[in-house]
Design a protein around this motif. Structure first.
Motif, PDB file in Angstrom:
ATOM      1  N   GLY A   1       0.307  -1.210   0.340  1.00 28.95           N
ATOM      2  CA  GLY A   1      -0.265  -0.115  -0.305  1.00 28.95           C
ATOM      3  C   GLY A   1       0.789   0.865   0.100  1.00 28.95           C
ATOM      4  N   SER A   2       1.808   1.532   0.509  1.00 26.02           N
ATOM      5  CA  SER A   2       2.720   2.624   0.567  1.00 26.02           C
ATOM      6  C   SER A   2       3.533   3.016  -0.785  1.00 26.02           C
ATOM      7  N   ALA A   3       4.096   1.839  -1.257  1.00 18.93           N
ATOM      8  CA  ALA A   3       4.425   1.780  -2.954  1.00 18.93           C
ATOM      9  C   ALA A   3       2.969   2.777  -3.517  1.00 18.93           C
ATOM     10  N   ILE A   4       2.104   1.868  -3.468  1.00 11.20           N
ATOM     11  CA  ILE A   4       0.974   2.392  -4.002  1.00 11.20           C
ATOM     12  C   ILE A   4       0.590   3.928  -3.587  1.00 11.20           C
ATOM     13  N   VAL A   5       0.471   4.567  -2.919  1.00 10.08           N
ATOM     14  CA  VAL A   5       0.301   5.666  -2.472  1.00 10.08           C
ATOM     15  C   VAL A   5       1.190   6.604  -2.826  1.00 10.08           C
ATOM     16  N   ALA A   6       2.948   6.244  -2.148  1.00  7.74           N
ATOM     17  CA  ALA A   6       3.821   7.044  -2.603  1.00  7.74           C
ATOM     18  C   ALA A   6       3.717   7.514  -4.423  1.00  7.74           C
ATOM     19  N   LEU A   7       3.434   6.440  -4.848  1.00 11.02           N
ATOM     20  CA  LEU A   7       3.205   6.806  -6.299  1.00 11.02           C
ATOM     21  C   LEU A   7       2.171   7.197  -6.788  1.00 11.02           C
ATOM     22  N   PHE A   8       0.760   7.175  -6.317  1.00 13.60           N
ATOM     23  CA  PHE A   8       0.011   8.352  -7.006  1.00 13.60           C
ATOM     24  C   PHE A   8      -0.188   9.265  -5.613  1.00 13.60           C
ATOM     25  N   ALA A   9       1.047   9.866  -4.572  1.00  9.91           N
ATOM     26  CA  ALA A   9       1.043  10.751  -4.132  1.00  9.91           C
ATOM     27  C   ALA A   9       0.297  12.212  -5.186  1.00  9.91           C
ATOM     28  N   THR A  10       1.088  12.828  -6.107  1.00  6.63           N
ATOM     29  CA  THR A  10       0.429  13.851  -6.371  1.00  6.63           C
ATOM     30  C   THR A  10      -0.828  14.376  -7.391  1.00  6.63           C
ATOM     31  N   ARG A  11      -1.185  12.470  -7.247  1.00  5.82           N
ATOM     32  CA  ARG A  11      -2.453  12.638  -7.821  1.00  5.82           C
ATOM     33  C   ARG A  11      -3.599  12.760  -6.788  1.00  5.82           C
ATOM     34  N   ILE A  12      -3.630  11.581  -6.274  1.00  4.10           N
ATOM     35  CA  ILE A  12      -3.935  12.243  -4.470  1.00  4.10           C
ATOM     36  C   ILE A  12      -4.769  13.491  -3.483  1.00  4.10           C
ATOM     37  N   THR A  13      -2.853  14.041  -3.998  1.00  4.37           N
ATOM     38  CA  THR A  13      -2.772  15.475  -2.876  1.00  4.37           C
ATOM     39  C   THR A  13      -3.895  16.408  -3.836  1.00  4.37           C
TER      40      THR A  13
ATOM     41  N   ALA B   1      -5.989  -3.052  10.937  1.00  5.43           N
ATOM     42  CA  ALA B   1      -5.045  -2.168  10.718  1.00  5.43           C
ATOM     43  C   ALA B   1      -3.833  -1.684  10.956  1.00  5.43           C
ATOM     44  N   VAL B   2      -2.959  -3.144  11.661  1.00  5.84           N
ATOM     45  CA  VAL B   2      -1.744  -2.800  10.877  1.00  5.84           C
ATOM     46  C   VAL B   2      -1.388  -2.722   9.595  1.00  5.84           C
ATOM     47  N   ALA B   3      -1.890  -2.927   8.603  1.00  7.34           N
ATOM     48  CA  ALA B   3      -2.137  -2.475   7.296  1.00  7.34           C
ATOM     49  C   ALA B   3      -1.941  -1.125   7.228  1.00  7.34           C
ATOM     50  N   ILE B   4      -2.907  -0.342   7.549  1.00  8.02           N
ATOM     51  CA  ILE B   4      -2.516   0.974   7.956  1.00  8.02           C
ATOM     52  C   ILE B   4      -1.862   1.700   8.749  1.00  8.02           C
ATOM     53  N   ALA B   5      -1.239   1.543   9.956  1.00 10.10           N
ATOM     54  CA  ALA B   5      -0.814   1.709   9.967  1.00 10.10           C
ATOM     55  C   ALA B   5       1.117   1.825   9.572  1.00 10.10           C
ATOM     56  N   VAL B   6       0.970   0.971   8.883  1.00  8.84           N
ATOM     57  CA  VAL B   6       2.526   0.854   8.023  1.00  8.84           C
ATOM     58  C   VAL B   6       2.278   1.280   6.853  1.00  8.84           C
ATOM     59  N   MET B   7       1.025   1.726   5.629  1.00 12.06           N
ATOM     60  CA  MET B   7       0.706   2.006   5.255  1.00 12.06           C
ATOM     61  C   MET B   7       0.886   3.661   5.027  1.00 12.06           C
ATOM     62  N   ARG B   8       0.021   4.178   6.539  1.00  9.53           N
ATOM     63  CA  ARG B   8       0.790   5.808   6.325  1.00  9.53           C
ATOM     64  C   ARG B   8       2.402   6.322   6.434  1.00  9.53           C
ATOM     65  N   GLU B   9       2.545   5.343   7.426  1.00  4.96           N
ATOM     66  CA  GLU B   9       4.382   5.638   7.891  1.00  4.96           C
ATOM     67  C   GLU B   9       5.382   5.274   6.188  1.00  4.96           C
ATOM     68  N   GLY B  10       4.659   4.008   5.636  1.00  7.86           N
ATOM     69  CA  GLY B  10       5.576   3.659   4.956  1.00  7.86           C
ATOM     70  C   GLY B  10       5.579   4.360   3.385  1.00  7.86           C
ATOM     71  N   SER B  11       4.380   4.971   3.198  1.00  3.66           N
ATOM     72  CA  SER B  11       4.466   6.205   2.371  1.00  3.66           C
ATOM     73  C   SER B  11       4.906   7.322   2.511  1.00  3.66           C
ATOM     74  N   GLU B  12       5.184   7.658   3.315  1.00  2.00           N
ATOM     75  CA  GLU B  12       6.284   8.511   3.577  1.00  2.00           C
ATOM     76  C   GLU B  12       8.183   8.181   3.667  1.00  2.00           C
ATOM     77  N   VAL B  13       8.136   6.876   3.946  1.00  2.00           N
ATOM     78  CA  VAL B  13       9.709   6.829   3.749  1.00  2.00           C
ATOM     79  C   VAL B  13       9.937   6.289   2.243  1.00  2.00           C
ATOM     80  N   VAL B  14       8.903   5.613   1.912  1.00  2.00           N
ATOM     81  CA  VAL B  14       9.230   5.624   0.179  1.00  2.00           C
ATOM     82  C   VAL B  14       9.487   6.684  -0.375  1.00  2.00           C
ATOM     83  N   LEU B  15       8.716   7.545  -0.546  1.00  2.00           N
ATOM     84  CA  LEU B  15       8.763   9.561  -1.237  1.00  2.00           C
ATOM     85  C   LEU B  15      10.633  10.171  -0.344  1.00  2.00           C
TER      86      LEU B  15
END
Lengths: 128, 276
Positions: B46-58, B119-133
């Motif tokens: 999820g982190s990788a996907i969120v990071a990939l679409f960061a601009t579109r989401i924003t 719940a775990v997936a969300i916690a990881v995704m939230r922090e992980g997308s920042e790490v990826v970026l």
């Protein structure tokens, strides 16, 4: 599953907690009324990020003024625009922009920074 | 290298603390290890996907997409954690009443396992997308050599994991009789803190414009930037400058989960007949 059984199960500490919430609610409503009395319309301010530095890095605002910060990241790398003093945390990808709404603030200095480049990306809002 | 270390450490710690609490809170639930592992893996993807679409989401929703998105996943996490707490409260009562029901509880447990993994997936995704970026940024800059960057990140990851593990072991050391009460309260406050964060996101985006001024300021006493402040922010939702609505969101979430758990379960903790 009647309301009575729910009511009965919520012990005294919980109702005390609820009362506390109501008190907080009233206090914050009062504060809001006090603020909105001299809150003008939204002021638009543009901040650029270039070479991991903010331009302008210092912004002045009137107390109680609502503002809209448009942060343009001109660098190719992403930046996290953050302010603990105001309560922002938002990622701005490379070569893109993001909008931040600044709520009415009390006089003081509010620091903002780019979390990915803390050594250079620093700025503040001075509220008078 | 140091920048990478500090940022990775912080993000791993933030996700790791949540995982540690969730793991401790689900001791004895069959299959929880694979659920948490699955949650972590899903979170990384999820982190990788969120990071990939960061601009579109924003850019979505008139530039308010990121806040809306974060608020959405946070509220989803709140519901998942609430579900888990309430289920554990029920489960604890059944365990005390009749141990033989364990086989039928496993089925019920599987339902709660989904909540756990989510719940775990969300916690990881939230922090992980920042790490990826952050990583892509550093790689694009080419300031650090790849080796140094990897070294710093690895150290950060290790440190974050060690602190999270220490928290888990600390919680796991609580006698089983009392542990579910402690972890139940902890997960409830964790969920309340996430609800308050969701409100802050919506308020920042301008979706909510009431009660959005700070009620008190304890940053002189304990700043949310400090390490202790950060840890407490993740674990129990500590806020140094909360707005009225954040306090209300926190209180309402905590009250609701406590009331549900109290009403659906018994206040008596489970007997120490569970396998850790």
């Amino acid at each position: 599953m009647s309301f009575r059984s729910i009511g009965r199960s919520i012990a005294n500490p919980l109702s005390a907690f609820a009362l506390l919430c109501v008190g907080m609610f009233a206090a914050s409503a009062l504060q809001l009324v006090a603020f909105s009395a001299h809150a003008a319309e939204e002021l638009e301010i543009e901040i650029k990020i270039k070479d991991h530095k903010f331009d302008p890095a210092a912004i002045k605002l009137q107390a109680g003024q609502r503002a809209k910060l448009i942060v343009k990241n001109l660098d190719p790398t992403p930046e996290e625009f953050e302010s603990n003093d105001i309560g922002f945390e938002k990622i701005i990808a490379g070569n893109s922009e993001a909008t931040f709404r600044v709520k009415p603030l009390e006089p003081g200095t509010y620091i903002f920074f780019g979390e990915f480049h803390m050594d250079t990306a620093l700025g503040h809002i001075l509220v008078e | 290298m140091l920048a990478a270390l500090v940022i990775i450490f912080r993000e791993v710690l933030e996700a790791g603390l949540i995982i540690g609490v969730v793991l401790a809170a689900s001791r004895g639930v069959p299959g929880r290890n694979s659920a948490v592992t699955l949650g972590i893996l899903a979170g990384i993807v999820g982190s990788a996907i969120v990071a990939l679409f960061a601009t579109r989401i924003t850019d979505a929703f008139d530039g308010r997409g990121q806040e809306l998105f974060v608020a959405g996943i946070l509220l989803f996490a709140v519901v998942m954690l609430a579900w888990h707490v309430v289920w554990m409260a029920e489960h604890a009562r059944e365990m005390t009443r009749e141990l033989r029901q364990l086989s039928s509880d496993v089925v019920a447990g599987k339902q709660s396992l989904f909540a756990l993994a989510a719940a775990v997936a969300i916690a990881v995704m939230r922090e992980g997308s920042e790490v990826v970026l952050f990583m892509t940024g550093i790689i694009m800059q080419g300031k650090d050599t790849a080796g140094e960057l990897l070294f710093g990140s690895a150290i950060g990851l290790l440190l974050g994991a060690v602190v999270s593990l220490a928290l888990y072991l600390g919680l796991a050391a609580i006698p089983l009789k009392r542990m579910f009460s402690v972890t139940g309260v902890l997960v409830t406050l964790l969920a309340a803190g996430l609800a308050a964060s969701a409100v802050q996101q919506l308020s920042n985006a301008g979706f909510i414009e009431v009660l959005d001024t700070k009620i008190w300021d304890t940053s002189w006493l304990l700043s949310q930037d400090s390490w202790i402040g950060r840890v407490l922010h993740v674990l129990i939702g500590y806020m140094d400058r909360p707005t009225g609505l954040q306090i209300i969101a926190y209180a309402v979430t905590a009250c609701t989960i406590f009331a549900l758990a109290y009403w659906r379960g018994s206040p008596k903790p489970a007997q120490s007949s569970l396998s850790a």
